[in-house]
Design a protein around this motif. Structure first.
Motif, short mmCIF file in Angstrom:
data_model
loop_
_atom_site.label_atom_id
_atom_site.label_comp_id
_atom_site.label_asym_id
_atom_site.label_seq_id
_atom_site.Cartn_x
_atom_site.Cartn_y
_atom_site.Cartn_z
N LEU B 44 0.84 -1.21 0.00
CA LEU B 44 0.00 0.00 0.00
C LEU B 44 0.87 1.26 0.00
CD1 LEU B 44 -3.07 0.04 0.05
CD2 LEU B 44 -2.96 0.46 2.51
N LEU B 202 -8.67 -2.73 -4.95
CA LEU B 202 -8.00 -2.52 -3.66
C LEU B 202 -9.02 -2.11 -2.59
CD1 LEU B 202 -5.18 -2.39 -2.31
CD2 LEU B 202 -5.13 0.02 -2.86
N LEU B 206 -9.52 -4.17 0.81
CA LEU B 206 -9.35 -3.58 2.14
C LEU B 206 -10.64 -3.66 2.97
CD1 LEU B 206 -7.15 -0.44 1.37
CD2 LEU B 206 -6.45 -2.61 2.36
#
Lengths: 81, 354
Positions: B44, B202, B206
């Motif tokens: 990240l 993403l 997450l």
């Protein structure tokens, strides 16, 4: 013969120079610039290490407070004069 | 510097205290394998570096085949700190893909993909594919002879896939061969399509991590594990690791700036000894293992199908590993995971050395 070779060299010389692969300077080529870059890199690492130590100290302080069974240190505790 | 008025102003508009309280309530287990939790955070962080350096480069890069190569040389030689941003972008990409492979293999070997985290594995796998395509498209933007040859081989390989291969190759190249059209197309992929895809996948990944929390390996599952709050304990450790990673990227960028080869000439033969980027080397070596033709069929097509099936099996591994989903040990899948890892590492090293 010598005159011929001289003329041939004169004609082909620039062509050879043009064909020679141009080397691209991937970092600034002067010695002063390079020294400055390496000095900055060293200073950067010093700053990083200082930051890491500060965060580590802060984390240990947080863990110490957590180990006492509190989520936050009481900031209204009377200080000793 | 506490700025209480500013805090109040923001607090009246956003529930920052609620976010901080939620982060503090989020617990992370502590055990002998928890070091692997940090690999996701490193990816990240590297992604953030890529976005920032990529934005700077995009201000000066010209995505037109006649001037693309010169614009990169101008960035490196004429712009103040241009060489550094390009080098940082290059090394950030290399490390992001490397750490992503580490993250994927750690997840595979610790069986963190098991129920109910199958979709986390699937989305992570998609992200790896996106990152690799980021790498390939970014490499091509340089428009030098090596990148040109690498993209010709990669898109040609995709073209050997049965049924849709020809269509995929034409879609990627924007024509029958690699040309200036391909550069325009790869630029569009690199700066708009792939970033949007990354954001979506993403975000989903997450969200699932937040929802399911951190996976505990089966070997640690039955121990009485201590748990620490994500904020500040894990977050502070993340910060320290990120600073070290930043130091590594900056050092690599300073000491080993990436080379620029001669400008690509579509009519010239490929340069000798050209190799793909390191993350394609295992595929490159696998292709070499197959003969030109096998049982009357194109050997490369068979190799691509074989590789495709192996990748598909890995992609669907959470659905095959039934024992892990029942919280039982599954040594067979540990062996399979180790075999994949060994194959990847050995073939990459062999490809690099030969």
């Amino acid at each position: 013969m010598n005159r011929f070779l001289f003329i041939l060299g004169f004609v082909l010389g620039p062509t050879h120079a043009a064909l020679a692969e141009e080397k691209i300077a991937l970092i600034p080529p002067s010695a002063y610039d390079r020294a400055s870059i390496y000095l900055n890199l060293t200073l950067f690492w010093v700053a990083l290490i200082v930051l890491i130590v500060l965060i580590r100290l802060k984390l240990r302080e947080k863990e110490r407070v957590q180990a006492m069974g509190r989520s936050k240190e009481n900031d209204k505790i009377p200080m000793l004069e | 510097m506490s700025c209480p008025r500013l805090k109040d102003w923001i607090g009246e508009r956003f529930d920052l205290a609620g976010v901080a309280a939620a982060a503090g309530k989020k617990l992370v287990p502590v055990h002998g394998r928890d070091i692997w939790y940090y690999t996701g955070g490193i990816v990240l962080f590297l992604l953030a570096i890529q976005v920032l350096t990529g934005l700077v480069l995009a201000f000066y890069y010209i995505p037109y085949f006649e001037v693309a190569h010169k614009s990169v040389i101008d960035i490196v030689t004429k712009l103040n700190m241009g060489w550094f941003f390009r080098s940082l972008h290059h090394w950030g990409a290399q490390l992001a893909i490397l750490v992503m492979f580490v993250h994927i293999f750690a997840t595979l070997l610790l069986k963190s993909y098991r129920k109910p985290r199958e979709l986390q594995w699937v989305s992570g796998f998609f992200l790896l594919g996106i990152f690799i395509f980021f790498g390939l498209s970014g490499y091509f933007l340089l428009w030098d002879e090596r990148a040109f040859a690498a993209v010709r081989v990669a898109t040609g390989g995709a073209g050997n896939l049965p049924f849709f291969g020809g269509w995929i190759r034409a879609f990627l190249r924007g024509g029958i061969d690699v040309t200036g059209e391909t550069l325009t197309r790869f630029y569009a992929f690199h700066v708009s399509v792939l970033p949007l895809l990354t954001l979506a996948v993403l975000g989903f990944h997450l969200l699932l991590v937040l929802f399911h929390g951190m996976s505990v390996p089966l070997s640690q599952k039955w121990r009485n594990l201590r748990q620490v709050p994500f904020f500040p304990n894990v977050f502070y450790r993340d910060l320290m690791i990120w600073l070290v990673v930043l130091g590594v990227v900056v050092t690599l960028a300073t000491l080993l700036p990436p080379d620029i080869a001669k400008k690509a000439d579509p009519l010239a033969p490929p340069p000798e000894g050209v190799k793909p980027e390191w993350y394609f080397l295992f595929l490159f070596q696998t292709l070499k293992l197959f003969p030109g033709s096998l049982a009357g069929m194109n050997g490369e097509t068979i190799a691509i199908v074989f590789i495709g099936l192996a990748i598909l099996f890995l992609f669907l591994v959470p659905f095959f590993d039934k024992k892990s989903s029942l919280e039982e040990r599954s040594p067979l899948f540990t062996v399979i995971g180790l075999a994949y890892l060994l194959y990847f590492v050995v073939m990459t090293i062999v490809g690099y050395l030969t």
